[in-house]
Write an enzyme that holds these catalytic residues in place. Sequence first.
Site, short mmCIF file in Angstrom:
data_model
loop_
_atom_site.label_atom_id
_atom_site.label_comp_id
_atom_site.label_asym_id
_atom_site.label_seq_id
_atom_site.Cartn_x
_atom_site.Cartn_y
_atom_site.Cartn_z
N GLU A 1 -10.93 5.19 4.34
CA GLU A 1 -9.60 4.75 4.08
C GLU A 1 -8.76 5.72 3.30
O GLU A 1 -9.27 6.10 2.46
CB GLU A 1 -9.69 3.36 3.30
CG GLU A 1 -8.32 2.27 3.74
CD GLU A 1 -8.48 1.69 4.85
OE1 GLU A 1 -7.85 2.39 5.86
OE2 GLU A 1 -9.15 0.91 5.33
N HIS A 2 -7.47 5.93 3.68
CA HIS A 2 -6.58 6.79 3.05
C HIS A 2 -7.30 8.24 3.26
O HIS A 2 -7.09 9.13 2.29
CB HIS A 2 -6.24 6.42 1.51
CG HIS A 2 -5.42 5.18 1.64
ND1 HIS A 2 -3.90 5.59 1.72
CD2 HIS A 2 -5.68 4.16 1.38
CE1 HIS A 2 -3.44 4.26 1.53
NE2 HIS A 2 -4.43 3.33 1.33
N THR A 3 -7.91 8.31 4.21
CA THR A 3 -8.67 9.69 4.30
C THR A 3 -7.71 10.50 5.53
O THR A 3 -7.90 11.86 5.70
CB THR A 3 -10.13 9.84 4.74
OG1 THR A 3 -10.23 8.72 5.68
CG2 THR A 3 -10.88 9.44 3.47
N GLY B 1 2.81 -7.09 10.35
CA GLY B 1 2.77 -6.85 9.02
C GLY B 1 1.55 -7.43 8.32
O GLY B 1 1.27 -7.41 7.00
N GLY C 1 -1.28 -5.42 8.59
CA GLY C 1 -2.25 -4.31 8.42
C GLY C 1 -3.20 -4.28 9.51
O GLY C 1 -4.29 -3.53 9.37
N LEU C 2 -3.06 -4.77 10.59
CA LEU C 2 -3.69 -4.55 11.94
C LEU C 2 -3.05 -3.75 12.98
O LEU C 2 -3.67 -3.83 14.03
CB LEU C 2 -4.00 -5.99 12.48
CG LEU C 2 -4.78 -6.98 11.43
CD1 LEU C 2 -5.09 -8.15 12.12
CD2 LEU C 2 -6.29 -5.98 10.99
N SER D 1 -0.07 -3.41 14.47
CA SER D 1 0.70 -3.91 15.37
C SER D 1 1.72 -2.84 16.04
O SER D 1 2.22 -2.74 17.09
CB SER D 1 1.57 -5.21 15.30
OG SER D 1 2.32 -5.04 14.14
N GLU E 1 6.98 7.21 14.98
CA GLU E 1 6.85 6.26 13.67
C GLU E 1 7.25 7.02 12.50
O GLU E 1 7.85 6.65 12.02
CB GLU E 1 5.34 5.84 13.36
CG GLU E 1 5.19 4.75 12.42
CD GLU E 1 4.40 3.38 12.64
OE1 GLU E 1 3.97 3.38 13.71
OE2 GLU E 1 4.17 3.01 11.58
N ASP F 1 -4.14 4.97 13.24
CA ASP F 1 -3.81 3.64 13.99
C ASP F 1 -3.72 3.99 15.45
O ASP F 1 -4.12 3.53 16.45
CB ASP F 1 -2.67 3.23 13.58
CG ASP F 1 -2.91 2.83 11.72
OD1 ASP F 1 -4.15 2.83 11.54
OD2 ASP F 1 -2.01 2.66 11.23
#
Length: 380
Positions: free
Chosen positions: A33-35, A123, A125-126, A128, A161, A173
Site C-alpha cells: 500500500e502506497h508503494t 467512493g 476505495g474499491l 470504481s 485520471e 488500480d
Amino acid sequence: MTLDRTSSAFADCYEGSPEWVVRAPGRVNLIGEHTDYNDGFVMPMAINRAVYIAGRNTGGDQVRIHSVDFGEESSFSLSEVTELTPAGDSWLEYVKGTAWALADSGRSLAGWEGVLLGDVPVGAGLSSSAAVELAVARAFQRGADWSWDAAAMALLGQRAENRWVGVNCGIMDQMISACGKDGHALLLDCRSLEGQHVPLPNGVAVVVLDTGTRRGLVDSAYNERRAQCEAAARFFSVGALRDVDEETFADRMHALDETPRRRARHVISENARTERAAEAMRQGDAQRLGLLLNESHVSLRDDFSVSSEALDAMVECAQDHASCYGARMTGAGFGGCAVALVDVEQTALFVEETAQTYRTRTGHDPSVYVCRAMEGAEVL
Ligand code: GLA
C-alpha cells in the site's frame, strides 16, 4: 450483476439488444500500500464487482451514454475530446477523459451508444473509477481496428485520471482492472510493470469490510504523502524509494527528519513485505500471509499515518475473530475499507460477528463484501 440486467438496461434506454457487453472489475489490494507511486510492489486482486457497458456501434462522431446508477444520460462528440478540456469529476468525465487519452495515443475511435452500470460501490476505495476507465477503453477497442494491450490500456486509464479528472493516482488500480486473473492476485512491479499472477491460498476467503466512513480532503493528504516520499528519495539520492533497501535505510535513517523517515520506513518495509507475501502465497501459507497483513496495518497506521479510528477499530475487530488469519486497511486509507483473510469454512460467522462487534464498538454501519478474484477487463 448479470448479462440479463445489462441487456435489459440497454433495451430500456435504446430499444433492441446491445451488440456487445464489456466488463471491467474493481479491486482490493491485499498488500503493498502506497508503494505504487514509489516504483515499488503491490499485490491487488480484481474482484467480482465490476462496471459494465452494454452498447451498440453507431459509427460517426457521437458517444451517447446513459449511467443507470446515476440516472443520467449524456453525450459528447469525439472531436470534443481531441483537446484536454476537463470539467470536474462527474462520472462522465471519466468516460471523456478515457476517450481523450485513447485518441491522444493515436488510436482511432468510433461512436457508440450504451448504458453504463455496475456494482462496485462508488467512493469506497474499491476503484470504481479505474473500472469505468478500463470498461470505456474496452468499449472503444471492441469496435476498432487496434488490438487490446492490457498494460497500455491501464496506462491510458491512469493518464485519463491524472490529466483529465485531476486525481494524482498511481498505476495499481488500472493495472489490476486490466490484468486480473481468476483465483489469483497480481504481484506487480510498478516500475517495470511486469506482473506475476500468484494463486490465493486454498481455504482462504478474502473479505472486504467497509467502515462506512469517508474523510474529505483525501486527495490533498494523498498528494502530501507522495511529496514526502519524493523528499525522502532525494535524501537517499535515488529516483524512488523503491531503490532503498532495508539495510541502507537502517544505516542512514538517523540523518532524516522524523516525518519523511517514517514515510520512507513504511514504503521500504512494505515493499519487502509484499515480496514475502507473494512467497507465502506460493507456499499456500495463509498464516504467514495473515501476519504480513497485520504488520502492514501497523506500518500504515504508525509510520504512514493513513489509517483512521474507524479503520483501526475494523481491523482489530477482524483480527480478534478466531477465523481470521490477518487484516489491514486497504487502498488510500483515511476511511473506506479494510481487507481480511478468513478461513473459508467460517466466512459467514466471521462476517456476522465482525460486523456486529464493529457496530457496537463504533456506532457505524459497515458493509461487507466476500470477494472472489476475477479476470480483468473483457468483452463478454
Ligand atoms: C489509491 C491510488 C493507488 C494507490 C493506493 C494506495 O488507491 O489510486 O494508485 O496509490 O491509493 O496504495
